[in-house]
Design a protein around this motif. Structure first.
Motif, PDB file in Angstrom:
ATOM      1  N   VAL A  69     -40.938 -55.849 -61.961  1.00  0.00           N
ATOM      2  CA  VAL A  69     -41.997 -56.602 -61.048  1.00  0.00           C
ATOM      3  C   VAL A  69     -42.688 -57.371 -62.555  1.00  0.00           C
ATOM      4  O   VAL A  69     -43.372 -56.507 -63.118  1.00  0.00           O
ATOM      5  CB  VAL A  69     -42.737 -55.951 -60.452  1.00  0.00           C
ATOM      6  CG1 VAL A  69     -43.977 -56.498 -59.916  1.00  0.00           C
ATOM      7  CG2 VAL A  69     -42.231 -54.993 -59.498  1.00  0.00           C
ATOM      8  N   LYS A 124     -45.941 -58.411 -63.659  1.00  0.00           N
ATOM      9  CA  LYS A 124     -47.452 -58.315 -63.536  1.00  0.00           C
ATOM     10  C   LYS A 124     -48.179 -59.067 -64.061  1.00  0.00           C
ATOM     11  O   LYS A 124     -49.352 -59.500 -63.525  1.00  0.00           O
ATOM     12  CB  LYS A 124     -47.822 -56.717 -63.946  1.00  0.00           C
ATOM     13  CG  LYS A 124     -47.272 -55.498 -62.796  1.00  0.00           C
ATOM     14  CD  LYS A 124     -48.416 -54.980 -62.020  1.00  0.00           C
ATOM     15  CE  LYS A 124     -47.839 -54.389 -60.705  1.00  0.00           C
ATOM     16  NZ  LYS A 124     -46.790 -53.474 -61.015  1.00  0.00           N
ATOM     17  N   GLY A 173     -41.100 -63.023 -57.070  1.00  0.00           N
ATOM     18  CA  GLY A 173     -41.015 -61.760 -56.735  1.00  0.00           C
ATOM     19  C   GLY A 173     -41.469 -61.413 -55.143  1.00  0.00           C
ATOM     20  O   GLY A 173     -41.377 -62.342 -54.221  1.00  0.00           O
ATOM     21  N   LYS A 174     -41.512 -60.092 -54.871  1.00  0.00           N
ATOM     22  CA  LYS A 174     -42.051 -59.894 -53.566  1.00  0.00           C
ATOM     23  C   LYS A 174     -43.443 -60.406 -53.437  1.00  0.00           C
ATOM     24  O   LYS A 174     -44.334 -60.269 -54.400  1.00  0.00           O
ATOM     25  CB  LYS A 174     -41.751 -58.148 -53.200  1.00  0.00           C
ATOM     26  CG  LYS A 174     -40.379 -57.929 -52.943  1.00  0.00           C
ATOM     27  CD  LYS A 174     -40.613 -56.572 -52.083  1.00  0.00           C
ATOM     28  CE  LYS A 174     -39.330 -56.119 -51.489  1.00  0.00           C
ATOM     29  NZ  LYS A 174     -38.980 -57.031 -50.235  1.00  0.00           N
ATOM     30  N   ASP A 194     -46.214 -57.925 -54.258  1.00  0.00           N
ATOM     31  CA  ASP A 194     -46.576 -57.755 -55.690  1.00  0.00           C
ATOM     32  C   ASP A 194     -46.896 -58.762 -56.317  1.00  0.00           C
ATOM     33  O   ASP A 194     -47.166 -58.950 -57.643  1.00  0.00           O
ATOM     34  CB  ASP A 194     -45.122 -57.433 -56.555  1.00  0.00           C
ATOM     35  CG  ASP A 194     -44.593 -56.251 -55.948  1.00  0.00           C
ATOM     36  OD1 ASP A 194     -45.268 -55.268 -55.591  1.00  0.00           O
ATOM     37  OD2 ASP A 194     -43.052 -56.023 -55.872  1.00  0.00           O
ATOM     38  N   PRO A 247     -49.442 -61.006 -58.439  1.00  0.00           N
ATOM     39  CA  PRO A 247     -50.409 -60.406 -59.264  1.00  0.00           C
ATOM     40  C   PRO A 247     -51.868 -60.680 -58.871  1.00  0.00           C
ATOM     41  O   PRO A 247     -52.085 -62.132 -58.306  1.00  0.00           O
ATOM     42  CB  PRO A 247     -50.404 -61.035 -60.490  1.00  0.00           C
ATOM     43  CG  PRO A 247     -49.143 -61.915 -60.371  1.00  0.00           C
ATOM     44  CD  PRO A 247     -48.537 -61.916 -59.114  1.00  0.00           C
TER      45      PRO A 247
END
Ligand code: DI6
Ligand code: FE
Length: 416
Positions: A4, A6, A49-50, A53, A55
């Motif tokens: 992931v 971040k 990403g998902k 997730d 940021p």
């Protein structure tokens, strides 16, 4: 998916949510991310990403948030082998073939490629552009954002340069990336009848230096075949191309095995194309040199070929397989890359996922562009397509249906 991401990207201009992602990275089927999100910064993918997730406060601080309406996003499609700049049509030749004449017979009698050469020589730049643009637009309407275009229907200096200029103009006029390829060694022009070595001299000494000096092509290709050019002649073309800093590709093993794949591999070719007759040795050589196999199911279908390219062997030796339309007036008069996905599955027994990889990740690789395009990853060009489908396999499954919703190229949403 990679771990992931971040870190909050510095620049985010827009965000896509309520979508599923077929990232086409090599991590599981389709590099799939359900309930995903994709952020764009400038002309690049900033984050992917998902959605859960995402940021920090990213979703609230971007200017534009697009709703993907529960569809799927794939990378922009790559058509890595076309001859779409040409004049005229070969419908009459199609009728002759249906009455029993073969492609080779027609070629030997001065028809085939030569008939397109004579029409293309007569077409001025404007007419060539006008005739070619609808073919490019048809590809784009199905989500193609990168297209390779070969010359090879001029064969003389003036017309070859004109074809390549038209390819360049197409890339300036439409929001699509064009990769131009000089295919001088496509067929022997009538003025060189019986003098094929002299014609190769002309290609190497007169045309290629001009093509390179004017930056009109990125790659050089040749037709290594009994009705084309010999391996020795092909080698001379490649030698010159390498000296001039151009990438090489090859039409190899379409109608017979002349060990073109081995030759292409020896020269570090980005791709070898067609390959119905390629041997295990040829495949091993391609694997060692990282040469991509470009398969062309439209040409296979249209010529009613029966010899299927050796998919199992290519896979066993891990040769990446790309798919393309081969859009040309003689043996693949199609402008539908989605149809090629279906044909690759029905005719070559590829899976829908392999087919989609063929027009994304591996198509990019066949053009030497894998660092920039072909998968959805941070830092790559924001070239992608939003499809109204429930499952990515639908892209290969349906015939003659286009579920395209939206196209983003270099971060810009294109108007449909
Ligand atoms: N193979 C092809 O796919 C095209 N050229 C070639 O060497 C076909 C060209 C044509 O028939 O016009
Ligand atoms: Fe071709």
């Amino acid at each position: 998916m990679s771990p992931v991401q971040k870190k909050i990207p510095l620049q985010v201009d827009s965000l896509w949510t309520n979508v599923h992602l077929a990232t086409m990275t090599e991590t599981g089927p389709y590099g799939m991310v359900k309930d995903g999100a994709l952020a764009i910064g400038g002309d690049k993918i900033a984050w992917i990403g998902k959605r859960i997730d995402l940021p920090g406060d990213l979703e609230s601080r971007v200017d534009k948030v697009y709703d993907g309406q529960n569809g799927w996003i794939t990378p922009g499609l790559v058509d890595c082998h076309t001859h779409l700049v040409y004049a005229g049509s070969r419908a009459r030749e199609f009728e002759l073939r249906l009455q029993g004449a073969t492609y080779e017979e027609i070629a030997r009698q001065g028809g085939g490629i030569r008939s397109t050469v004579s029409e293309t020589r007569q077409a001025d730049e404007e007419s060539l552009l006008a005739q070619s643009a609808p073919r490019l637009q048809a590809l784009m309407q199905e989500g193609v954002t990168t297209v390779e275009i070969k010359s090879g229907y001029g064969l003389d200096l003036e017309t070859e340069l004109r074809m390549l200029r038209v390819a360049r103009h197409l890339g300036e006029r439409f929001p699509v990336t064009i990769v131009p390829t000089y295919l001088g060694a496509h067929a022997l022009p009538p003025e060189y009848e019986g003098q094929s070595d002299q014609y190769i001299d002309f290609v190497c000494n007169k045309v290629m230096p001009q093509v390179a000096a004017q930056k009109l092509a990125v790659c050089v290709d040749a037709f290594c075949e009994s009705i084309g050019f010999t391996p020795e002649q092909t080698e001379r073309v490649f030698e010159t191309a390498k000296k001039l800093g151009l990438k090489v590709k090859l039409h190899a093993e379409q109608l017979s095995d002349l060990q073109g794949a081995e030759l292409a591999a020896r020269y570090g070719a980005v791709s070898a194309e067609h390959l119905e007759y390629v041997s295990e040795e040829g495949i091993k050589a391609m694997a060692a040199s990282g040469t991509v196999a470009v398969l062309l199911p439209g040409a296979f279908y249209f010529l009613r070929e029966t010899r299927v390219p050796p998919i199992d062997l290519l896979q066993r030796y891990r040769v990446p397989i790309a798919l393309a339309t081969d859009c040309n007036p003689g043996i693949s008069p199609t402008t539908s890359l989605l149809l090629m996905l279906n044909m690759a599955c029905t005719l070559f027994r590829m899976t829908p996922e392999e087919a989609l990889a063929g027009v994304t990740r591996n198509g990019a690789r066949a053009l030497g562009l894998r660092q920039k395009i072909g998968t959805l990853e941070p830092g790559k060009d924001a070239d992608f397509v939003v499809w109204d489908i429930a499952d990515p396999a639908e892209l290969a499954y349906r015939i003659g249906f286009n579920p395209l919703q939206q196209v983003v190229r270099h971060g810009e949403l294109l108007t449909q």
